[in-house]
Enzyme design. Structure first.
Site, PDB file in Angstrom:
ATOM      1  N   GLU A  80       5.712   2.405  -3.541  1.00  0.00           N
ATOM      2  CA  GLU A  80       6.429   3.666  -3.365  1.00  0.00           C
ATOM      3  C   GLU A  80       5.417   4.810  -3.419  1.00  0.00           C
ATOM      4  O   GLU A  80       4.466   4.778  -4.205  1.00  0.00           O
ATOM      5  CB  GLU A  80       7.456   3.823  -4.480  1.00  0.00           C
ATOM      6  CG  GLU A  80       8.307   5.083  -4.380  1.00  0.00           C
ATOM      7  CD  GLU A  80       9.306   5.205  -5.531  1.00  0.00           C
ATOM      8  OE1 GLU A  80      10.303   5.907  -5.365  1.00  0.00           O
ATOM      9  OE2 GLU A  80       9.073   4.582  -6.598  1.00  0.00           O
ATOM     10  N   LYS A 177      16.399   5.696  -0.367  1.00  0.00           N
ATOM     11  CA  LYS A 177      16.596   5.451  -1.797  1.00  0.00           C
ATOM     12  C   LYS A 177      17.845   6.168  -2.299  1.00  0.00           C
ATOM     13  O   LYS A 177      18.017   7.368  -2.080  1.00  0.00           O
ATOM     14  CB  LYS A 177      15.363   5.909  -2.581  1.00  0.00           C
ATOM     15  CG  LYS A 177      15.400   5.591  -4.062  1.00  0.00           C
ATOM     16  CD  LYS A 177      14.100   6.026  -4.728  1.00  0.00           C
ATOM     17  CE  LYS A 177      14.101   5.728  -6.221  1.00  0.00           C
ATOM     18  NZ  LYS A 177      12.841   6.184  -6.864  1.00  0.00           N
ATOM     19  N   CYS A 210      12.332   1.108  -6.528  1.00  0.00           N
ATOM     20  CA  CYS A 210      12.083   1.523  -7.912  1.00  0.00           C
ATOM     21  C   CYS A 210      13.351   1.633  -8.767  1.00  0.00           C
ATOM     22  O   CYS A 210      13.933   0.632  -9.147  1.00  0.00           O
ATOM     23  CB  CYS A 210      11.294   2.830  -7.911  1.00  0.00           C
ATOM     24  SG  CYS A 210      10.360   3.103  -9.450  1.00  0.00           S
TER      25      CYS A 210
END
Length: 499
Positions: A80, A177, A210
């Site tokens: 990321e 995300k 994440c």
């Protein structure tokens, strides 16, 4: 310099599998990248300067991709924020791309002008095509919107985005995300969660980023509803002992969901960011931990293409069965409060070399049975419980049972990270009256090492227990439960705009 690690026996088997044309297994690669950062993160830079920084980072990633391909890798995942780093909302804009929907069936390397000039996507597409490898990369996406929209004050949406190019250079996946971490003010929240998957000759893949792994949507949903075999997982994970170090938590997640997890972390020792890893649903295949240097690391491992088809992964664990069937252990021990990563645990101190303990908080009671080789006077352990909403850097409901080593013999250090342990546990059994089926067992040994799987097991009745073998020097023994239905309505913590 790029260093690679690939067990030799895996390489030989991989070459045999490929030689007979079967794709029951595949070679996965992950690259932990020490990102080259801009020294101008507070003021906007020209597009050309932003592109120069991205190109310098892709130069490094290109070497890793080519090395992985030469060693037979079918797919590689990178971190990321891996091609530019972290910026403010205004200063990240020159680094963003306009990424089309994969349904347009686009190979940028062959048709670079189809959606306007996009040198970053063109380069990634060609890198995948020229090396016959799938590439998962985290880049920023931008989408125009009406400035009159109250959720769009600056005329655009900005998304933390993962893209995947297949071995022909085709864009096959684009994921925005959904659960932004608290500091991600540079990005907006997508309107809806995206359950992104793609098929390959070596199984079905899902992808998320994440902090998404803490949520039910999309992390659990994409596995359970779409039956993916493997997850691509770019991350910038800050390792936080005792309970949120990357390898113990992520390996437990992969095992609980029965999938392969290909995780690539940013390498930044000043931010405690390291520990990239490749997990199968059975074991940690390979992982990288380096707090001493600033070098990147390439990891490769052979994985089963379709692990969820095997009967071993269908065995359910009923996490509260044993704990609800036993009477709480009576004791003279007094409980005391302690903080662990901003959470107010209830602890009870272990006073002898062997014993049975129970500690409760709200609906969760944790039971521990143990035997030490000896009770050392210079090391102290406590059994802890937490059954509440975590409130800092994200809001999510936890139920946790844990055995922790004090940082020192001072009671006030219980719950603080400890680095080493000499106390040896010959036997142990930890269980709890969990109200969730999503419980992730963790065992961290002295020096932040994982316990070998042969030394412990998880019973169908919910006990995390010793299996025999060498005594273990615990830093952490934990059952980390997520109660998704008790989360606030929106787990997403980013302060960007919601369309």
């Amino acid at each position: 310099m790029i260093i690679s690690y690939f067990p030799k026996c895996g390489a030989v088997l991989a070459l045999f599998v490929l030689s007979v044309g079967a794709l029951d297994t595949f070679i996965a690669a992950g690259y932990e990248h020490a990102v080259m950062l801009s020294n101008r993160t507070e003021t906007p830079v020209p597009k050309e300067e932003a592109l120069l920084l991205i190109s310098r980072n892709i130069d490094v990633l290109e070497k890793a991709v080519k090395l992985a391909a030469r060693q037979g890798a079918h797919i590689i995942v990178t971190p990321e924020d891996g091609i530019y780093g972290v910026f403010t909302r205004e200063t990240i804009y020159p680094y963003l791309q306009d990424i089309p929907d994969p349904e347009v069936n686009w190979i940028s390397c062959r048709d670079p002008q189809r959606f306007g000039r996009s040198p970053v996507q063109e380069r990634l597409s060609c890198l995948a095509k020229d090396n016959s490898i799938y590439i998962a990369e985290n880049i920023g996406d931008k989408k125009p919107c009406n400035a009159s929209d109250p959720h769009c004050p600056d005329g655009r949406y900005q998304y933390n985005t993962d893209v995947v190019f297949d071995s022909e250079g085709r864009l096959v996946a684009c994921y925005h995300k959904y659960n932004l971490f608290a500091p991600e003010i540079q990005f907006d929240l997508p309107k809806d969660s995206e359950l992104v998957t793609f098929d390959s000759p070596f199984g079905k893949f899902g992808i998320f980023t994440c902090f998404d792994i803490f949520s039910h949507d999309p992390a659990v949903m994409v596995v359970e509803e779409f039956q993916v075999d493997s997850i691509l997982y770019p991350t910038a994970w800050y390792n936080t002992l005792p309970l949120l170090s990357a390898v113990p938590f992520h390996s437990a997640w992969a095992r609980a969901l029965g999938v392969n997890l290909l995780a690539a972390n940013t390498h930044n020792t000043s931010m405690h960011m390291t520990r990239s890893r490749i997990y199968s649903s059975e074991v940690v295949k390979v992982y990288y931990y380096d707090m001493e240097t600033e070098s990147g690391q390439l990891m490769l491992s052979e994985l089963k293409s379709r692990p969820r088809r095997e009967a071993i992964y269908s065995a359910a664990v009923h996490w509260s069965t044993y704990a609800r069937g036993v009477k709480p252990f009576s004791s003279e021990r007094l409980s005391f409060p302690g903080m662990t990563y901003f959470d107010a645990f209830t602890f009870t101190k272990l006073k002898r070399h062997t014993g049975n303990y129970t500690v409760c908080q709200k609906d969760l009671c944790c039971h521990l049975t143990y035997k030490m080789s000896e009770k050392r006077t210079n090391e102290v352990y406590a059994l802890g419980v937490f059954d509440r909403l975590h409130m800092v850097e994200g809001q999510y409901y936890l139920q946790v049972c844990t055995l922790l080593k004090y940082q020192t013999t001072d009671l006030r250090t219980c719950g603080e990270p400890a680095g080493s342990a000499f106390t040896q546990f010959e036997e142990f059994s930890l269980s709890g009256t969990f109200g969730t089926s999503y419980v992730f067992p963790q065992i961290v040994l002295s020096g932040s090492q994982l316990a070998p799987e042969r030394h412990y097991e998880v019973g169908g009745d919910g006990r995390l227990q010793s299996r025999g073998g060498a005594p273990l020097p615990f830093l952490v023994l934990a059952l980390y439960g997520r109660v998704f239905e008790r989360d606030p309505p929106c787990l997403r913590q980013g302060t960007g705009q919601l369309p």
